[in-house]
Design a protein around this motif. Structure first.
Motif, PDB file in Angstrom:
ATOM      1  N   UNK A  64       0.856  -1.188   0.000  1.00 31.31           N
ATOM      2  CA  UNK A  64       0.000   0.000   0.000  1.00 31.31           C
ATOM      3  C   UNK A  64       0.890   1.236   0.000  1.00 31.31           C
ATOM      4  N   UNK A  65       0.725   2.095  -1.001  1.00 26.13           N
ATOM      5  CA  UNK A  65       1.499   3.333  -1.090  1.00 26.13           C
ATOM      6  C   UNK A  65       0.546   4.516  -0.993  1.00 26.13           C
ATOM      7  N   UNK A  66       0.824   5.421  -0.067  1.00 23.25           N
ATOM      8  CA  UNK A  66       0.042   6.649   0.077  1.00 23.25           C
ATOM      9  C   UNK A  66       0.990   7.837  -0.039  1.00 23.25           C
ATOM     10  N   UNK A  73      -6.761  11.658   6.410  1.00 23.35           N
ATOM     11  CA  UNK A  73      -7.530  10.958   5.377  1.00 23.35           C
ATOM     12  C   UNK A  73      -6.832   9.656   4.992  1.00 23.35           C
ATOM     13  N   UNK A  74      -5.536   9.720   4.702  1.00 16.72           N
ATOM     14  CA  UNK A  74      -4.816   8.524   4.278  1.00 16.72           C
ATOM     15  C   UNK A  74      -4.598   7.565   5.442  1.00 16.72           C
ATOM     16  N   UNK A  75      -4.502   8.080   6.659  1.00 12.42           N
ATOM     17  CA  UNK A  75      -4.393   7.206   7.826  1.00 12.42           C
ATOM     18  C   UNK A  75      -5.670   6.386   7.994  1.00 12.42           C
ATOM     19  N   UNK A  76      -6.819   7.020   7.854  1.00 10.30           N
ATOM     20  CA  UNK A  76      -8.093   6.309   7.979  1.00 10.30           C
ATOM     21  C   UNK A  76      -8.295   5.351   6.808  1.00 10.30           C
ATOM     22  N   UNK A  77      -7.867   5.776   5.623  1.00 11.03           N
ATOM     23  CA  UNK A  77      -7.968   4.931   4.437  1.00 11.03           C
ATOM     24  C   UNK A  77      -7.141   3.656   4.618  1.00 11.03           C
ATOM     25  N   UNK A  79      -6.269   2.298   7.396  1.00  8.05           N
ATOM     26  CA  UNK A  79      -6.906   1.466   8.429  1.00  8.05           C
ATOM     27  C   UNK A  79      -8.031   0.632   7.831  1.00  8.05           C
ATOM     28  N   UNK A  80      -8.804   1.219   6.919  1.00 10.09           N
ATOM     29  CA  UNK A  80      -9.877   0.482   6.268  1.00 10.09           C
ATOM     30  C   UNK A  80      -9.347  -0.680   5.447  1.00 10.09           C
ATOM     31  N   UNK A  81      -8.254  -0.452   4.723  1.00 13.31           N
ATOM     32  CA  UNK A  81      -7.647  -1.508   3.910  1.00 13.31           C
ATOM     33  C   UNK A  81      -7.078  -2.608   4.803  1.00 13.31           C
ATOM     34  N   UNK A  82      -6.338  -2.217   5.834  1.00 12.26           N
ATOM     35  CA  UNK A  82      -5.721  -3.205   6.718  1.00 12.26           C
ATOM     36  C   UNK A  82      -6.771  -4.075   7.407  1.00 12.26           C
ATOM     37  N   UNK A  83      -7.853  -3.435   7.874  1.00 14.00           N
ATOM     38  CA  UNK A  83      -8.906  -4.208   8.535  1.00 14.00           C
ATOM     39  C   UNK A  83      -9.556  -5.203   7.600  1.00 14.00           C
ATOM     40  N   UNK A  84      -9.831  -4.770   6.378  1.00 10.91           N
ATOM     41  CA  UNK A  84     -10.477  -5.637   5.400  1.00 10.91           C
ATOM     42  C   UNK A  84      -9.577  -6.803   5.015  1.00 10.91           C
ATOM     43  N   UNK A  85      -8.290  -6.526   4.777  1.00 13.80           N
ATOM     44  CA  UNK A  85      -7.374  -7.579   4.341  1.00 13.80           C
ATOM     45  C   UNK A  85      -7.009  -8.523   5.481  1.00 13.80           C
ATOM     46  N   UNK A 293     -15.012   2.695   4.173  1.00 17.46           N
ATOM     47  CA  UNK A 293     -15.679   1.929   3.102  1.00 17.46           C
ATOM     48  C   UNK A 293     -14.893   2.022   1.805  1.00 17.46           C
ATOM     49  N   UNK A 294     -14.265   3.158   1.569  1.00 15.28           N
ATOM     50  CA  UNK A 294     -13.413   3.320   0.390  1.00 15.28           C
ATOM     51  C   UNK A 294     -12.246   2.337   0.453  1.00 15.28           C
ATOM     52  N   UNK A 295     -11.625   2.222   1.634  1.00 17.68           N
ATOM     53  CA  UNK A 295     -10.532   1.273   1.799  1.00 17.68           C
ATOM     54  C   UNK A 295     -10.994  -0.158   1.619  1.00 17.68           C
ATOM     55  N   UNK A 296     -12.160  -0.475   2.147  1.00 17.48           N
ATOM     56  CA  UNK A 296     -12.718  -1.814   2.007  1.00 17.48           C
ATOM     57  C   UNK A 296     -12.997  -2.129   0.544  1.00 17.48           C
ATOM     58  N   UNK A 297     -13.516  -1.145  -0.207  1.00 12.78           N
ATOM     59  CA  UNK A 297     -13.800  -1.339  -1.631  1.00 12.78           C
ATOM     60  C   UNK A 297     -12.516  -1.580  -2.418  1.00 12.78           C
ATOM     61  N   UNK A 298     -11.446  -0.859  -2.062  1.00  6.73           N
ATOM     62  CA  UNK A 298     -10.161  -1.059  -2.742  1.00  6.73           C
ATOM     63  C   UNK A 298      -9.612  -2.453  -2.469  1.00  6.73           C
ATOM     64  N   UNK A 299      -9.715  -2.903  -1.206  1.00  7.10           N
ATOM     65  CA  UNK A 299      -9.245  -4.240  -0.853  1.00  7.10           C
ATOM     66  C   UNK A 299     -10.039  -5.314  -1.588  1.00  7.10           C
ATOM     67  N   UNK A 300     -11.352  -5.153  -1.647  1.00  5.74           N
ATOM     68  CA  UNK A 300     -12.192  -6.132  -2.338  1.00  5.74           C
ATOM     69  C   UNK A 300     -11.865  -6.203  -3.823  1.00  5.74           C
ATOM     70  N   UNK A 301     -11.657  -5.045  -4.445  1.00  5.61           N
ATOM     71  CA  UNK A 301     -11.339  -5.008  -5.877  1.00  5.61           C
ATOM     72  C   UNK A 301     -10.014  -5.712  -6.153  1.00  5.61           C
ATOM     73  N   UNK A 302      -9.029  -5.491  -5.283  1.00  4.30           N
ATOM     74  CA  UNK A 302      -7.722  -6.117  -5.483  1.00  4.30           C
ATOM     75  C   UNK A 302      -7.795  -7.627  -5.304  1.00  4.30           C
ATOM     76  N   UNK A 303      -8.456  -8.085  -4.231  1.00  2.00           N
ATOM     77  CA  UNK A 303      -8.538  -9.527  -3.987  1.00  2.00           C
ATOM     78  C   UNK A 303      -9.304 -10.238  -5.101  1.00  2.00           C
TER      79      UNK A 303
END
Length: 345
Positions: A64-66, A73-77, A79-85, A293-303
């Motif tokens: 993940x690169x920010x 904003x990017x810290x929360x983003x 967190x959303x990705x890490x939680x989902x993955x 939710x944005x982070x979760x959507x990114x994780x879902x799209x990648x997986x």
């Protein structure tokens, strides 16, 4: 550091038996399994992740690169990705490009060396070299917020223009016509699209954008503060739309230094709905984009790409914005001899 052969010697079995116990690749007698597990516990042995990944041809690791990990904003983003993955058995390696293309390139090199399974990027820059850098990693890639020309990768983003229009219409509905806009960094598509939304909302209501009413703020609190100072001194707006919450928070400071009450003298609306926006004073009206939710959507799209459940051309996943009205915006009331904002009661 202990090796698999050390464990095998302690347990009195072959190293292949230890491998079968660790990876569940072949049945092992209960006696041998118990001895292996006991040896692992006694030695506090941890299997080599690189060695296991070479055998499995996967690392269960996502890059993940920010551009700025100090931005809430990017810290929360992240967190959303890490939680989902994490719920799916993946870990995340977070890299901060510090808004620098060369640093981003070095991040990509390091992630590639770690044999990541996929990559999520909120990219710095949008030119051809960035697309080439990302193609060279040769893993599934999902881009967030900022589209990159020449790269065939899924994009997850909020509808930036619709959100900016929503914020501007809110101020227009409150009776404001003398509205300033704080743009983000001029070299990003996100900033250009949000400013376009501001201008479009003004035009559809037949309200003129005053000369000098758009100032650049670089998506940071100091940038928002400087841009708001410029607007308040030169344009005297009754309301300001800031293209992200951090700039809006900077604008709150600029207004306070001038003795202006928010929202009584100047309404301020941001964009993003970072958690901090709810706790500044006054609480910030903003266009929210459900960052987790944005982070979760990114994780879902990648997986989906990694697992092969989605194939074919790149897709765009658009997150619809919503307006959150708090304390920093209110109706404008015209007074004889001058314009003033008062909270509608």
């Amino acid at each position: 550091m202990w090796t698999i052969r050390d464990v095998a010697q302690r347990a009195g079995v072959s190293y292949t038996t230890v491998s079968h116990v660790l990876n569940n690749t072949r049945p092992v007698s209960e006696d041998k399994r118990a001895r292996v597990l006991a040896a692992i516990a006694e030695m506090n042995y941890v299997p080599s992740a690189p060695a296991r990944s070479l055998k499995a041809k996967t690392t269960a690791t996502i890059g993940l690169i920010v551009p700025n990990n100090t931005n809430p904003y990017f810290a929360e983003f992240a967190r959303g990705i890490e939680g989902s993955l994490k719920r799916r058995g993946y870990c995340v390696i977070l890299c901060n490009s510090d808004n620098d293309i060369l640093t981003q390139r070095e991040c990509l090199r390091v992630l590639h060396q770690n044999r990541i399974d996929g990559l999520i990027v909120a990219s710095v820059g949008e030119d051809a070299s960035v697309a080439d850098d990302l193609k060279a990693v040769r893993v599934p890639v999902v881009i967030v917020d900022r589209p990159i020309a020449g790269l065939d990768a899924d994009l997850v983003q909020i509808d930036h223009e619709a959100g900016a229009m929503m914020a501007t219409r809110h101020l227009l509905d409150l009776g404001h016509t003398r509205i300033g806009c704080i743009a983000g960094a001029s070299d990003t598509a996100v900033s250009a699209t949000r400013v376009a939304g501001f201008r479009r909302a003004m035009a559809e209501r037949g309200v003129e954008v005053l000369p000098g009413a758009v100032a650049e703020g670089s998506f940071t609190c100091p940038g928002g503060y400087a841009a708001a100072c410029e607007l308040l001194d030169a344009v005297s707006p009754t309301a300001i739309f800031a293209s992200n919450d951090m700039m809006a928070i900077g604008a709150l400071r600029a207004a306070a230094e001038r003795g202006l009450r928010v929202p009584a003298d100047c309404s301020i609306v941001g964009f993003d709905d970072v958690e901090m926006s709810r706790y500044v004073y006054p609480a910030l009206s903003t266009v929210g984009q459900a960052i987790l939710r944005l982070g979760d959507a990114a994780a879902n799209a990648l997986l989906a790409r990694i697992n092969g459940t989605v194939t074919g051309p790149a897709q765009t996943h658009m997150i619809e914005p919503r307006l959150l009205v708090r304390e920093s915006s209110s109706r404008v009331v015209e007074r004889a001899g001058h314009e003033a904002n008062q909270i509608a009661r």
